[in-house]
Design an enzyme around this catalytic site. Structure first.
Site, PDB file in Angstrom:
ATOM      1  N   ASN A 140       0.684  -1.711  -0.189  1.00 39.48           N
ATOM      2  CA  ASN A 140      -0.140  -0.005   0.211  1.00 39.48           C
ATOM      3  C   ASN A 140       0.898   0.882  -0.200  1.00 39.48           C
ATOM      4  OD1 ASN A 140       1.044  -0.795   2.874  1.00 39.48           O
ATOM      5  ND2 ASN A 140      -1.164   0.680   3.450  1.00 39.48           N
ATOM      6  N   ILE A 141       0.844   2.210  -0.929  1.00 36.18           N
ATOM      7  CA  ILE A 141       1.022   3.258  -1.059  1.00 36.18           C
ATOM      8  C   ILE A 141       0.194   4.495  -0.722  1.00 36.18           C
ATOM      9  CG2 ILE A 141       1.894   4.849  -2.302  1.00 36.18           C
ATOM     10  CD1 ILE A 141       3.186   2.005  -4.104  1.00 36.18           C
ATOM     11  N   GLU A 142       0.466   5.022   1.002  1.00 36.26           N
ATOM     12  CA  GLU A 142      -0.695   6.380   1.225  1.00 36.26           C
ATOM     13  C   GLU A 142       0.027   7.614   0.468  1.00 36.26           C
ATOM     14  OE1 GLU A 142      -0.865   5.398   4.845  1.00 36.26           O
ATOM     15  OE2 GLU A 142      -2.475   3.859   4.720  1.00 36.26           O
ATOM     16  N   CYS A 192      -4.251   0.831  -2.428  1.00 42.23           N
ATOM     17  CA  CYS A 192      -4.395  -0.665  -1.843  1.00 42.23           C
ATOM     18  C   CYS A 192      -2.754  -1.078  -2.596  1.00 42.23           C
ATOM     19  CB  CYS A 192      -5.253  -1.431  -1.609  1.00 42.23           C
ATOM     20  SG  CYS A 192      -7.011  -0.445  -1.517  1.00 42.23           S
ATOM     21  N   GLU A 222      -3.031  -4.741  -3.380  1.00 42.47           N
ATOM     22  CA  GLU A 222      -3.864  -5.991  -4.184  1.00 42.47           C
ATOM     23  C   GLU A 222      -3.146  -4.685  -5.728  1.00 42.47           C
ATOM     24  OE1 GLU A 222      -4.737  -5.122  -1.238  1.00 42.47           O
ATOM     25  OE2 GLU A 222      -6.411  -6.366  -0.737  1.00 42.47           O
ATOM     26  N   CYS A 281     -10.328  -5.259   0.346  1.00 38.72           N
ATOM     27  CA  CYS A 281     -10.857  -4.108   0.253  1.00 38.72           C
ATOM     28  C   CYS A 281     -12.271  -4.567  -0.776  1.00 38.72           C
ATOM     29  CB  CYS A 281     -10.859  -2.358   0.501  1.00 38.72           C
ATOM     30  SG  CYS A 281      -9.952  -2.584  -0.628  1.00 38.72           S
ATOM     31  N   CYS A 321     -10.977  -3.594  -4.003  1.00 33.15           N
ATOM     32  CA  CYS A 321      -9.972  -4.283  -5.148  1.00 33.15           C
ATOM     33  C   CYS A 321      -9.764  -5.619  -5.469  1.00 33.15           C
ATOM     34  CB  CYS A 321      -8.607  -4.790  -3.690  1.00 33.15           C
ATOM     35  SG  CYS A 321      -7.639  -2.735  -3.231  1.00 33.15           S
TER      36      CYS A 321
END
Ligand code: THU
Length: 136
Positions: free
Chosen positions: A42-44, A53, A55, A90, A93
């Site tokens: 995940n890359i916020e 996310c 996935e 989620c 995804c």
């Protein structure tokens, strides 16, 4: 590649997660028909909504390299980089998986370093809206 090895790669992919806002690090490892693995994390983002996310990172990496035949994905995540037993994919995804994967596509949800639960996409996204629904 065994399921256990794929799960271990998902756990390893958590290391590169960029999650300064939620504190939840997530990793994914996607297996293609030809036996290639694409990992994702995940890359916020400070603006929150551009976050992605693990996935989807893995799936988009693969699609970007011309691969669309997927067999299974392993997913693991948890707070502060510790694997949590409660970290299923989620809904967004799941929807992205439904774009590229058949109902029998397997999703391995890592529960601990030595334990995972296997689901099919059909189980996690029943009555999915898929490309078939928008074919001309
Ligand atoms: N996250 C994922 O990477 N995959 C999921 O399927 C669920 C949520 C990420 C998004 C966000 O960076 C963090 O986990 C907390 O929601």
């Amino acid at each position: 590649m065994t399921d256990k090895e794929l799960c271990a790669l998902a756990v390893k992919a958590m290391d590169n997660a960029y999650a300064p806002y939620s504190g939840y690090k997530v990793g994914a490892a996607l297996l293609t028909e030809e036996g290639k693995i694409y990992t994702g994390c995940n890359i916020e983002n400070a603006a929150y909504s551009p976050s992605v996310c693990a996935e989807r990172t893995a799936i988009f990496k693969a699609v970007c390299e011309g691969k669309k035949d997927f067999v299974k994905i392993a997913v693991s995540g948890g707070r502060d980089g510790k694997v949590s037993s409660e970290f299923p994919p989620c809904g967004v995804c799941r929807q992205v998986m439904a774009e590229f994967c058949p109902p029998e596509f397997e999703i391995l949800v890592v529960k601990s370093e030595n334990e995972y639960v296997s689901y099919t996409l059909a189980e996690l996204l029943p009555s999915a809206f898929t490309p078939k629904n928008v074919k001309k």
